[in-house]
Design a protein around this motif. Structure first.
Motif, PDB file in Angstrom:
ATOM      1  N   GLU A  34      30.917 152.610   0.212  1.00 23.73           N
ATOM      2  CA  GLU A  34      32.086 151.921   0.783  1.00 23.73           C
ATOM      3  C   GLU A  34      31.971 151.820   2.301  1.00 23.73           C
ATOM      4  O   GLU A  34      32.256 150.771   2.888  1.00 23.73           O
ATOM      5  CB  GLU A  34      33.373 152.648   0.392  1.00 23.73           C
ATOM      6  CG  GLU A  34      34.630 151.916   0.779  1.00 23.73           C
ATOM      7  CD  GLU A  34      34.816 150.588   0.074  1.00 23.73           C
ATOM      8  OE1 GLU A  34      35.454 149.695   0.672  1.00 23.73           O
ATOM      9  OE2 GLU A  34      34.329 150.420  -1.067  1.00 23.73           O
ATOM     10  N   ILE A  50      21.444 143.528   8.585  1.00 25.69           N
ATOM     11  CA  ILE A  50      22.214 143.198   7.370  1.00 25.69           C
ATOM     12  C   ILE A  50      21.383 143.498   6.132  1.00 25.69           C
ATOM     13  O   ILE A  50      21.876 144.104   5.177  1.00 25.69           O
ATOM     14  CB  ILE A  50      22.663 141.723   7.410  1.00 25.69           C
ATOM     15  CG1 ILE A  50      23.817 141.558   8.408  1.00 25.69           C
ATOM     16  CG2 ILE A  50      23.046 141.220   6.020  1.00 25.69           C
ATOM     17  CD1 ILE A  50      24.134 140.107   8.752  1.00 25.69           C
ATOM     18  N   ARG A  55      22.510 146.258   3.445  1.00 19.04           N
ATOM     19  CA  ARG A  55      22.775 145.765   2.078  1.00 19.04           C
ATOM     20  C   ARG A  55      21.944 146.551   1.057  1.00 19.04           C
ATOM     21  O   ARG A  55      22.446 146.943   0.002  1.00 19.04           O
ATOM     22  CB  ARG A  55      22.448 144.276   2.008  1.00 19.04           C
ATOM     23  CG  ARG A  55      22.883 143.631   0.698  1.00 19.04           C
ATOM     24  CD  ARG A  55      22.644 142.127   0.705  1.00 19.04           C
ATOM     25  NE  ARG A  55      23.551 141.477   1.634  1.00 19.04           N
ATOM     26  CZ  ARG A  55      23.209 140.464   2.437  1.00 19.04           C
ATOM     27  NH1 ARG A  55      21.974 140.001   2.441  1.00 19.04           N
ATOM     28  NH2 ARG A  55      24.104 139.918   3.235  1.00 19.04           N
ATOM     29  N   ARG A  61      29.508 149.185   3.077  1.00 15.86           N
ATOM     30  CA  ARG A  61      30.100 147.859   2.829  1.00 15.86           C
ATOM     31  C   ARG A  61      30.950 147.417   4.019  1.00 15.86           C
ATOM     32  O   ARG A  61      30.909 146.246   4.413  1.00 15.86           O
ATOM     33  CB  ARG A  61      30.947 147.868   1.560  1.00 15.86           C
ATOM     34  CG  ARG A  61      30.163 147.906   0.282  1.00 15.86           C
ATOM     35  CD  ARG A  61      31.114 148.016  -0.932  1.00 15.86           C
ATOM     36  NE  ARG A  61      30.428 148.528  -2.083  1.00 15.86           N
ATOM     37  CZ  ARG A  61      29.709 147.793  -2.926  1.00 15.86           C
ATOM     38  NH1 ARG A  61      29.596 146.508  -2.722  1.00 15.86           N
ATOM     39  NH2 ARG A  61      29.118 148.344  -3.959  1.00 15.86           N
ATOM     40  N   ASP A  62      31.716 148.340   4.582  1.00 15.45           N
ATOM     41  CA  ASP A  62      32.528 148.018   5.755  1.00 15.45           C
ATOM     42  C   ASP A  62      31.644 147.643   6.939  1.00 15.45           C
ATOM     43  O   ASP A  62      31.925 146.673   7.653  1.00 15.45           O
ATOM     44  CB  ASP A  62      33.428 149.203   6.130  1.00 15.45           C
ATOM     45  CG  ASP A  62      34.552 149.439   5.140  1.00 15.45           C
ATOM     46  OD1 ASP A  62      34.853 148.535   4.321  1.00 15.45           O
ATOM     47  OD2 ASP A  62      35.131 150.542   5.172  1.00 15.45           O
ATOM     48  N   GLU A 100      27.993 140.954   9.099  1.00 15.72           N
ATOM     49  CA  GLU A 100      27.971 139.571   8.622  1.00 15.72           C
ATOM     50  C   GLU A 100      28.926 138.695   9.429  1.00 15.72           C
ATOM     51  O   GLU A 100      28.601 137.541   9.753  1.00 15.72           O
ATOM     52  CB  GLU A 100      28.301 139.518   7.133  1.00 15.72           C
ATOM     53  CG  GLU A 100      27.184 140.065   6.264  1.00 15.72           C
ATOM     54  CD  GLU A 100      27.515 140.059   4.776  1.00 15.72           C
ATOM     55  OE1 GLU A 100      28.696 139.860   4.407  1.00 15.72           O
ATOM     56  OE2 GLU A 100      26.586 140.266   3.975  1.00 15.72           O
ATOM     57  N   ASP A 101      30.101 139.206   9.754  1.00 11.19           N
ATOM     58  CA  ASP A 101      31.053 138.449  10.579  1.00 11.19           C
ATOM     59  C   ASP A 101      30.445 138.129  11.945  1.00 11.19           C
ATOM     60  O   ASP A 101      30.562 137.007  12.437  1.00 11.19           O
ATOM     61  CB  ASP A 101      32.361 139.227  10.762  1.00 11.19           C
ATOM     62  CG  ASP A 101      33.231 139.236   9.523  1.00 11.19           C
ATOM     63  OD1 ASP A 101      32.975 138.443   8.587  1.00 11.19           O
ATOM     64  OD2 ASP A 101      34.177 140.052   9.488  1.00 11.19           O
ATOM     65  N   HIS A 132      27.773 135.468  11.719  1.00 12.44           N
ATOM     66  CA  HIS A 132      28.404 134.170  11.502  1.00 12.44           C
ATOM     67  C   HIS A 132      28.993 133.633  12.813  1.00 12.44           C
ATOM     68  O   HIS A 132      28.872 132.440  13.125  1.00 12.44           O
ATOM     69  CB  HIS A 132      29.485 134.296  10.423  1.00 12.44           C
ATOM     70  CG  HIS A 132      30.162 133.017  10.089  1.00 12.44           C
ATOM     71  ND1 HIS A 132      29.521 131.962   9.492  1.00 12.44           N
ATOM     72  CD2 HIS A 132      31.441 132.611  10.294  1.00 12.44           C
ATOM     73  CE1 HIS A 132      30.367 130.970   9.330  1.00 12.44           C
ATOM     74  NE2 HIS A 132      31.546 131.340   9.816  1.00 12.44           N
ATOM     75  N   LEU A 138      28.606 146.487   6.742  1.00 11.64           N
ATOM     76  CA  LEU A 138      27.978 145.226   6.373  1.00 11.64           C
ATOM     77  C   LEU A 138      28.908 144.044   6.648  1.00 11.64           C
ATOM     78  O   LEU A 138      28.476 143.017   7.191  1.00 11.64           O
ATOM     79  CB  LEU A 138      27.579 145.261   4.891  1.00 11.64           C
ATOM     80  CG  LEU A 138      26.928 144.019   4.315  1.00 11.64           C
ATOM     81  CD1 LEU A 138      25.625 143.701   5.040  1.00 11.64           C
ATOM     82  CD2 LEU A 138      26.680 144.212   2.820  1.00 11.64           C
ATOM     83  N   GLU A 139      30.170 144.189   6.314  1.00 19.60           N
ATOM     84  CA  GLU A 139      31.124 143.111   6.549  1.00 19.60           C
ATOM     85  C   GLU A 139      31.220 142.779   8.046  1.00 19.60           C
ATOM     86  O   GLU A 139      31.227 141.612   8.432  1.00 19.60           O
ATOM     87  CB  GLU A 139      32.493 143.494   6.002  1.00 19.60           C
ATOM     88  CG  GLU A 139      33.507 142.380   6.095  1.00 19.60           C
ATOM     89  CD  GLU A 139      34.838 142.736   5.466  1.00 19.60           C
ATOM     90  OE1 GLU A 139      35.759 141.915   5.607  1.00 19.60           O
ATOM     91  OE2 GLU A 139      34.971 143.810   4.848  1.00 19.60           O
ATOM     92  N   GLY A 140      31.257 143.801   8.883  1.00 20.73           N
ATOM     93  CA  GLY A 140      31.296 143.576  10.323  1.00 20.73           C
ATOM     94  C   GLY A 140      30.035 142.894  10.838  1.00 20.73           C
ATOM     95  O   GLY A 140      30.100 141.995  11.692  1.00 20.73           O
TER      96      GLY A 140
END
Length: 181
Positions: free
Chosen positions: A149, A129, A133, A152-153, A159-160, A163, A155-157
């Motif tokens: 972009e 991450i 980032r 970012r996609d 981070e999910d 979590h 990164l979102e995966g």
């Protein structure tokens, strides 16, 4: 069958690209993409290892979860490699190069209990991450908004997934520890 070997694109080089991103900028972006590509494959292999070796009362759920996260890591690696290629670069692909370029280290061949395995996965996700980032910002600063972009996609995966692993590691569980532990 031809026996002549012709190198079409040398590893580590970046050529002009149809996307019209300046070659010097593309070199920086491709380098960053290759770092994240390598990290994605190291993450993939560790998740796959845990998918294969998970045992215990939560086997079904964790086996499916880890398999799904490994596939997501592989899909991210594919997207990163294709973007590096589109920018005129050569995506890293050999095991030794992947290991060398990755900002993370595979935990090794030993098999650990699932809590330790998930803690190791969470740590690796955190490191990946941070790398992605940083590279979102680099791509943005260099005017490569499409790569930004894409990252970012990714990164979102990541981070999910990190979590979700946090939820598995919570102490609120229906599974009781053995009295012998």
């Amino acid at each position: 069958m031809s026996t002549q070997k012709t190198i079409r694109r040398e590893a580590g080089t970046v050529e002009e690209n149809a996307l019209r991103l300046d070659t010097e900028k593309a070199e920086q972006v491709v380098d960053a993409l290759n770092v994240d590509l390598a990290a994605s494959y190291v993450l993939y292999h560790q998740l796959r290892k845990h998918h294969w070796n998970v045992e215990g009362a939560e086997f079904n759920d964790l086996h499916g979860f880890l398999g799904e996260k490994a596939e997501e890591a592989e899909d991210a690696a594919d997207a990163l490699a294709e973007r590096a290629q589109a920018l005129g670069g050569v995506p890293v692909s050999g095991p030794a190069t992947l290991e060398e370029r990755a900002p993370v280290e595979f935990e090794g061949e030993d098999v650990y209990d699932i809590r330790t395995s998930l803690e190791n996965d969470r740590e690796m996700y955190g490191d990946v991450i941070e790398s992605v980032r940083e590279h979102v910002g680099l791509a943005e600063d260099l005017g490569d908004y499409a790569t930004s972009e894409l990252l970012r996609d990714v990164l979102e995966g990541l981070e999910d997934a990190a979590h979700e692993i946090d939820h598995y590691l919570e102490d609120d569980t229906l599974v009781l520890e053995s009295a012998t532990q």
